[in-house]
Design a protein around this motif. Structure first.
Motif, PDB file in Angstrom:
ATOM      1  N   GLN A  11      57.399  17.494  38.860  1.00  0.00           N
ATOM      2  CA  GLN A  11      56.345  16.957  39.735  1.00  0.00           C
ATOM      3  C   GLN A  11      55.143  17.887  39.782  1.00  0.00           C
ATOM      4  N   GLY A  12      55.117  18.871  38.923  1.00  0.00           N
ATOM      5  CA  GLY A  12      53.932  19.718  38.856  1.00  0.00           C
ATOM      6  C   GLY A  12      53.797  20.730  39.975  1.00  0.00           C
ATOM      7  N   HIS A  13      54.900  21.311  40.429  1.00  0.00           N
ATOM      8  CA  HIS A  13      54.790  22.387  41.432  1.00  0.00           C
ATOM      9  C   HIS A  13      54.199  23.661  40.817  1.00  0.00           C
ATOM     10  N   ASN A  14      54.299  23.765  39.504  1.00  0.00           N
ATOM     11  CA  ASN A  14      53.714  24.907  38.777  1.00  0.00           C
ATOM     12  C   ASN A  14      54.319  26.258  39.072  1.00  0.00           C
ATOM     13  N   ARG A  15      55.524  26.275  39.523  1.00  0.00           N
ATOM     14  CA  ARG A  15      56.198  27.559  39.738  1.00  0.00           C
ATOM     15  C   ARG A  15      56.524  28.197  38.390  1.00  0.00           C
ATOM     16  N   TYR A  17      55.023  27.857  35.464  1.00  0.00           N
ATOM     17  CA  TYR A  17      53.799  28.324  34.799  1.00  0.00           C
ATOM     18  C   TYR A  17      53.328  29.629  35.443  1.00  0.00           C
ATOM     19  N   ASP A  25      53.465  25.823  29.765  1.00  0.00           N
ATOM     20  CA  ASP A  25      52.050  25.511  29.931  1.00  0.00           C
ATOM     21  C   ASP A  25      51.963  24.231  30.757  1.00  0.00           C
ATOM     22  N   VAL A  26      50.755  23.888  31.232  1.00  0.00           N
ATOM     23  CA  VAL A  26      50.597  22.669  32.030  1.00  0.00           C
ATOM     24  C   VAL A  26      49.521  21.786  31.401  1.00  0.00           C
ATOM     25  N   ASP A  27      49.695  20.472  31.539  1.00  0.00           N
ATOM     26  CA  ASP A  27      48.702  19.546  30.981  1.00  0.00           C
ATOM     27  C   ASP A  27      47.614  19.266  32.022  1.00  0.00           C
ATOM     28  N   ASP A  28      46.694  18.360  31.684  1.00  0.00           N
ATOM     29  CA  ASP A  28      45.556  18.085  32.570  1.00  0.00           C
ATOM     30  C   ASP A  28      45.980  17.518  33.920  1.00  0.00           C
ATOM     31  N   LEU A  29      47.151  16.921  33.968  1.00  0.00           N
ATOM     32  CA  LEU A  29      47.626  16.365  35.238  1.00  0.00           C
ATOM     33  C   LEU A  29      48.418  17.396  36.035  1.00  0.00           C
ATOM     34  N   GLY A  30      48.626  18.581  35.430  1.00  0.00           N
ATOM     35  CA  GLY A  30      49.359  19.615  36.151  1.00  0.00           C
ATOM     36  C   GLY A  30      50.858  19.584  35.907  1.00  0.00           C
TER      37      GLY A  30
ATOM     38  N   PRO B 121      46.150  23.230  37.800  1.00  0.00           N
ATOM     39  CA  PRO B 121      46.031  24.690  37.926  1.00  0.00           C
ATOM     40  C   PRO B 121      44.783  25.232  37.234  1.00  0.00           C
ATOM     41  N   ARG B 358      54.650  15.262  45.850  1.00  0.00           N
ATOM     42  CA  ARG B 358      54.390  16.722  45.826  1.00  0.00           C
ATOM     43  C   ARG B 358      52.910  16.975  46.100  1.00  0.00           C
TER      44      ARG B 358
END
Ligand code: HEM
Ligand code: SF4
Lengths: 65, 413
Positions: A11-15, A17, A25-30, B121, B358
């Motif tokens: 869900q794109g929490h980005n922990r 990354y 890595d993350v895409d444009d949607l995170g 990000p 989220r």
């Protein structure tokens, strides 16, 4: 060892990354994906385990050799 | 202990298990004790207030409800005396009044996708210098006073200013929309009319700003939304306005609370403060730990149809609170759940929610929180709660200090 992000759970929490930008890595949607084929070099094993242990959605798995 | 707001339409709480009121000031003041007590006895508390409301307090149950969009709808996410089902003009599921937070699948994903690129990000990273500059200006404005209010003079201005800049609203209007947001979020147990008035004032303010962006387009988030398309059509003005209101409501009190609680922790825990000042490498784990231990946001859901949830007979249109902060304190999910460990390495906290909703602003919120704490302790390496003054906590679903007087014992300026 390899890391794999399950796109249907992320869900794109980005922990991941934030902890291991060498592996994720993350895409444009995170949303996150593993870099390349997700192979973890020996010096990144600890970071890979931390990324797994901090993903709130349980979206990352490790495939041991 | 209970200092019930005299304006509440409900009486004092008689039992946290069967008659709780999360808008009673004593709830946020004693939240951790209340959740611990409930977790040990019943994991799902109930109250007749607000037309019937449930409160699950374990990580497992909060997780289950957050994922279960079949039985639980997001069309109401802030518990209020009036339910969405009582409002004839309310925009029904799956869209709701402020997409995507009030939306359910399948529409939710489409509304959310429009906003995601603006909060990824890599887009958000670029705001760091501006946020740092803002924090330094706020610190400079506090001059050399011995006692400063870290919530009022510092924390609250950060998210307001940042979102105003992103949206391209006049920065000096911050005071205006912070007032509306406060009324919408904190005045939930007042007579219904008063809260409706706050919503109308906020609507009118945003409509004016949007019109100004239609007349004078520029490169900011408001014009980004005006240019965005859903199903190959531009977003309706109602959708654009609703999304902006959502960003204001979702981004301000929440981040203000997170910064305030983190500084409250450092003011009351000198050992942690010293460790962080001496060893900035601890910052990433410290920030995640503050988010876990003092998670500011509890969300809500509306029960779609009568549903038996683990033996609890939930009725159609009942409210269900989703206390992510209580989930974050559950010893079943976290070791030493009640201890704040700024070097905690394994920390799967749910401060930004779980599942499809989220927090869209989580990258921005984290950045603001980290920079705010970094700049505050760099300027004031030693501070404590001001003796003889009181800390005032918020009321309602967003928990954090609203007044935080601290005495500065050392400064680097
Ligand atoms: C520390 C600060 C913050 C916390 C703890 C927080 C927490 C949350 C939580 C728990 C949710 C989930 C809602 C649900 O499940 O119903 C959420 C959603 C959301 N938040 Fe935040 N938030 C914060 C800051 C922000 C900021 C700064 C913004 C934007 C400027 C923002 C925008 C949003 C939006 C748009 C949603 C809805 C996402 C969706 O429904 O898909 N939040 N937030
Ligand atoms: S931590 Fe988990 S949910 Fe978050 S981006 Fe990484 S894989 Fe996705």
């Amino acid at each position: 060892m390899q890391v794999k992000v399950d796109q249907s759970k992320c869900q794109g929490h980005n922990r991941c990354y934030a902890i291991a930008p060498e592996l994720f890595d993350v895409d444009d949607l995170g949303n996150a994906f593993e870099i390349g084929d997700g192979v973890v070099s020996p010096q990144l094993v600890e970071k890979a385990r931390l990324a797994v242990a901090n993903c709130p959605e349980y979206a990352i798995s490790i495939v041991e050799d | 202990m209970t200092t019930l707001d005299e304006k509440s339409i409900y009486g004092p709480v008689t039992s946290w298990k069967t008659d709780f009121d999360h808008a009673d000031p004593s709830y946020n003041e004693n939240a951790h004790e209340i959740w611990n007590e409930l977790r040990g006895t019943c994991p799902v508390a109930h109250t007749e207030r607000y037309g019937g409301t449930w409160l699950p307090v374990t990580h497992e149950l909060v997780h289950e409800i957050a994922y279960d969009t079949e039985h639980f709808s997001s069309r109401g996410v802030v518990v209020a005396t009036v339910k969405p089902s009582d409002l004839p003009d309310a925009i029904p599921a799956p869209i709701g009044g402020a997409p995507p937070i009030t939306s359910d699948p399948p529409f939710h994903q489409d509304a959310r996708r429009i906003m995601l690129p603006a909060f990824s990000p890599k887009t958000i990273e670029q705001w760091e210098p501006e946020i740092r500059k803002l924090c330094r200006e706020l610190i400079a404005d506090m001059k050399k006073a011995d006692v400063v209010d870290a919530a009022v003079q510092f924390a609250q201005h950060i998210p307001v200013n940042v979102i105003a800049r992103m949206l391209g609203f006049p920065p000096e209007d911050g005071e205006i929309f912070r007032g509306f947001v406060h009324d919408v979020l904190e005045s939930i147990n007042l007579a219904p009319g008063q809260r409706a008035e706050a919503f109308m004032a906020l609507d009118a303010y945003v409509a004016k700003q949007v019109q100004d962006h239609i007349d004078n387009p520029r490169d900011d988030l408001t014009n980004f939304l005006l240019n965005a398309k859903i199903y190959d059509q531009p977003l309706s003005l109602q959708h654009v306005g609703g999304s902006i209101i959502l960003l204001l409501i979702a981004g301000i009190d929440t981040t203000w609370s997170a910064i305030g609680s983190s500084l409250w922790h450092l003011a009351t825990n000198p050992v942690d403060r010293r460790r962080l000042v001496d060893n900035p490498a601890l910052m990433p784990t410290a920030i995640e730990e503050f988010l876990r231990a003092y998670a500011p946001v509890t969300m809500a859901r509306v029960v779609k149809d009568d549903y038996n949830f683990h033996g609890n007979e939930m009725k159609q249109n009942d409210w269900v609170l989703l206390p992510f902060p209580a989930a974050n304190r559950d010893p079943e999910e976290f070791e030493n759940a009640d201890q704040v460990l700024i070097d905690r390495e394994v920390n799967r906290h749910a401060a930004f929610g779980l599942g499809i909703h989220r927090c869209l602003g989580s990258n921005l919120a984290r950045l603001e929180l980290r920079v705010a704490v970094e700049e505050f302790i760099a300027a004031f390496p030693d501070f404590e709660l001001a003796p003889d003054e009181v800390v005032k906590w918020s009321v309602g679903q967003i928990r954090g200090p609203r007044e935080l007087p601290v005495r500065i014992n050392a400064r680097t300026l």
